[in-house]
Scaffold this motif. Structure first.
Motif, mmCIF file in Angstrom:
data_model
loop_
_atom_site.group_PDB
_atom_site.id
_atom_site.type_symbol
_atom_site.label_atom_id
_atom_site.label_comp_id
_atom_site.label_asym_id
_atom_site.label_seq_id
_atom_site.Cartn_x
_atom_site.Cartn_y
_atom_site.Cartn_z
ATOM 1 N N ARG A 2 11.316 3.195 -2.494
ATOM 2 C CA ARG A 2 12.558 3.175 -1.377
ATOM 3 C C ARG A 2 11.882 2.109 -0.332
ATOM 4 O O ARG A 2 10.958 2.530 0.093
ATOM 5 N N PRO A 3 12.668 1.218 0.192
ATOM 6 C CA PRO A 3 12.242 0.272 1.429
ATOM 7 C C PRO A 3 12.018 1.219 2.577
ATOM 8 O O PRO A 3 12.850 2.184 3.005
ATOM 9 N N LEU A 4 11.040 0.881 3.080
ATOM 10 C CA LEU A 4 10.646 1.757 4.483
ATOM 11 C C LEU A 4 10.556 0.830 5.741
ATOM 12 O O LEU A 4 10.604 -0.343 5.644
ATOM 13 N N GLU A 6 9.479 0.127 9.652
ATOM 14 C CA GLU A 6 8.436 0.398 10.435
ATOM 15 C C GLU A 6 8.104 1.704 10.927
ATOM 16 O O GLU A 6 7.124 2.385 10.901
ATOM 17 N N GLN A 7 9.366 2.148 11.421
ATOM 18 C CA GLN A 7 9.026 3.486 12.066
ATOM 19 C C GLN A 7 8.981 4.564 11.007
ATOM 20 O O GLN A 7 8.263 5.566 11.168
ATOM 21 N N ASP A 8 9.447 4.497 9.861
ATOM 22 C CA ASP A 8 9.147 5.271 8.838
ATOM 23 C C ASP A 8 7.764 5.272 8.429
ATOM 24 O O ASP A 8 7.072 6.416 7.938
ATOM 25 N N ILE A 9 7.311 4.300 8.257
ATOM 26 C CA ILE A 9 5.687 3.995 8.216
ATOM 27 C C ILE A 9 4.899 4.790 9.022
ATOM 28 O O ILE A 9 4.129 5.726 8.829
ATOM 29 N N ARG A 10 5.167 4.455 10.418
ATOM 30 C CA ARG A 10 4.386 4.943 11.335
ATOM 31 C C ARG A 10 4.444 6.573 11.439
ATOM 32 O O ARG A 10 3.451 7.163 11.670
ATOM 33 N N ASN A 11 5.695 6.955 11.252
ATOM 34 C CA ASN A 11 5.742 8.428 11.059
ATOM 35 C C ASN A 11 5.240 9.183 9.953
ATOM 36 O O ASN A 11 5.239 10.572 9.899
ATOM 37 N N SER A 12 4.759 8.411 9.063
ATOM 38 C CA SER A 12 4.471 9.148 7.453
ATOM 39 C C SER A 12 2.894 9.207 7.711
ATOM 40 O O SER A 12 2.554 9.977 6.603
ATOM 41 N N ARG A 28 4.282 -7.493 8.649
ATOM 42 C CA ARG A 28 5.330 -8.101 9.321
ATOM 43 C C ARG A 28 6.738 -8.364 8.482
ATOM 44 O O ARG A 28 7.645 -8.901 8.663
ATOM 45 N N ASP A 29 6.108 -8.462 6.953
ATOM 46 C CA ASP A 29 7.105 -9.072 5.947
ATOM 47 C C ASP A 29 7.562 -7.688 5.248
ATOM 48 O O ASP A 29 7.931 -7.978 4.030
ATOM 49 N N LEU A 30 8.004 -6.731 5.882
ATOM 50 C CA LEU A 30 8.461 -5.522 5.267
ATOM 51 C C LEU A 30 9.816 -6.123 4.248
ATOM 52 O O LEU A 30 10.036 -5.504 3.424
ATOM 53 N N ASP A 31 10.751 -6.868 4.897
ATOM 54 C CA ASP A 31 11.918 -7.152 4.290
ATOM 55 C C ASP A 31 11.699 -7.961 3.115
ATOM 56 O O ASP A 31 12.588 -8.194 2.112
ATOM 57 N N GLN A 32 10.445 -8.448 2.758
ATOM 58 C CA GLN A 32 10.257 -9.209 1.662
ATOM 59 C C GLN A 32 9.476 -8.785 0.605
ATOM 60 O O GLN A 32 8.928 -9.477 -0.431
ATOM 61 N N ARG A 33 9.064 -7.480 0.932
ATOM 62 C CA ARG A 33 8.262 -6.938 -0.182
ATOM 63 C C ARG A 33 9.059 -6.610 -1.455
ATOM 64 O O ARG A 33 10.104 -6.091 -1.373
ATOM 65 N N PRO A 34 8.469 -6.507 -2.687
ATOM 66 C CA PRO A 34 9.157 -6.256 -3.706
ATOM 67 C C PRO A 34 9.497 -4.693 -3.977
ATOM 68 O O PRO A 34 8.465 -4.242 -4.904
ATOM 69 N N VAL A 55 1.008 3.833 1.967
ATOM 70 C CA VAL A 55 2.229 4.883 2.044
ATOM 71 C C VAL A 55 2.795 4.973 0.777
ATOM 72 O O VAL A 55 3.213 3.937 0.105
ATOM 73 N N ALA A 56 2.907 6.064 0.265
ATOM 74 C CA ALA A 56 3.819 6.437 -0.921
ATOM 75 C C ALA A 56 4.649 7.764 -0.857
ATOM 76 O O ALA A 56 4.635 8.510 0.083
ATOM 77 N N GLU A 57 5.765 7.698 -1.721
ATOM 78 C CA GLU A 57 6.435 9.104 -1.769
ATOM 79 C C GLU A 57 5.625 9.939 -2.348
ATOM 80 O O GLU A 57 5.076 9.910 -3.469
ATOM 81 N N HIS A 58 5.568 11.016 -1.579
ATOM 82 C CA HIS A 58 4.910 12.252 -2.123
ATOM 83 C C HIS A 58 5.522 13.562 -1.738
ATOM 84 O O HIS A 58 5.923 13.737 -0.422
ATOM 85 N N ASP A 59 5.885 14.357 -2.547
ATOM 86 C CA ASP A 59 6.645 15.616 -2.415
ATOM 87 C C ASP A 59 8.106 15.207 -1.673
ATOM 88 O O ASP A 59 8.567 15.831 -0.530
ATOM 89 N N ASN A 60 8.501 14.057 -2.105
ATOM 90 C CA ASN A 60 9.911 13.608 -1.591
ATOM 91 C C ASN A 60 9.822 13.237 -0.295
ATOM 92 O O ASN A 60 10.851 13.215 0.449
ATOM 93 N N ARG A 61 8.876 12.758 0.155
ATOM 94 C CA ARG A 61 8.832 12.137 1.726
ATOM 95 C C ARG A 61 7.770 10.998 1.792
ATOM 96 O O ARG A 61 6.704 11.191 0.754
#
Length: 164
Positions: A2-4, A6-12, A28-34, A55-61
């Protein structure tokens, strides 16, 4: 994946302080990532040549990890295998990435490592969206879905070791 934001990433991030997570360089190109083709978001720090992030999904987060790798360059005749996606690369295309463990173990200096694609593009190699410098991947009898599941499983195994 799922798209993340910047705040999702920093909190992870689980293996650095909140202050370190606040200061690290986010792409800076999060909106352009596949996002549909990614099993994890990985990038190298442009200001620190020996540092990268995942950053990866692990245990549903989302779980973020700071990684370090040696700056030693290998000769082009040397070939290495990524332990996540099983892609081979010549030279320095695969690197030992080490991550400080989460929690008290990490504060005591304990770490875990994994040999992985230095460009952190495992997801794209498995899906055939990116071709390794060597020009091809090994022919496998597994389907692409099975190869993706194996890559995700290998990554999950690495992430679990951060908490052991």
């Amino acid at each position: 994946m799922r798209p993340l934001t910047e705040q999702d990433i920093r909190n992870s991030f689980v293996n650095c302080t909140k202050g370190e997570a606040k200061r690290l360089a986010i792409p800076r190109d999060l909106d352009q990532r596949p996002w549909d083709d990614l099993d994890f978001l990985g990038w190298r720090d442009p200001g620190a040549p020996d540092r990268s992030y995942l950053v990866a999904e692990h245990d549903n987060r989302p779980v973020g990890v700071t990684l370090r790798f040696p700056s030693v360059r290998r000769g082009l005749l040397h070939r290495s295998l990524c332990s996540l996606c099983l892609t081979t690369h010549p030279g320095s295309g695969v690197s030992l990435m080490t991550a400080r463990k989460a929690g008290a173990a990490g504060r005591e200096g304990n770490s875990v490592g994994v040999y992985m694609c230095a460009d952190l593009a495992c997801s794209l190699y498995v899906r055939g969206k990116k071709v390794p410098e060597s020009g091809s991947r090994f022919e496998e009898t597994l389907t692409q879905e099975e190869q993706i599941a194996r890559t995700v499983g290998n990554l999950s195994s690495f992430l679990r070791k951060l908490y052991e």
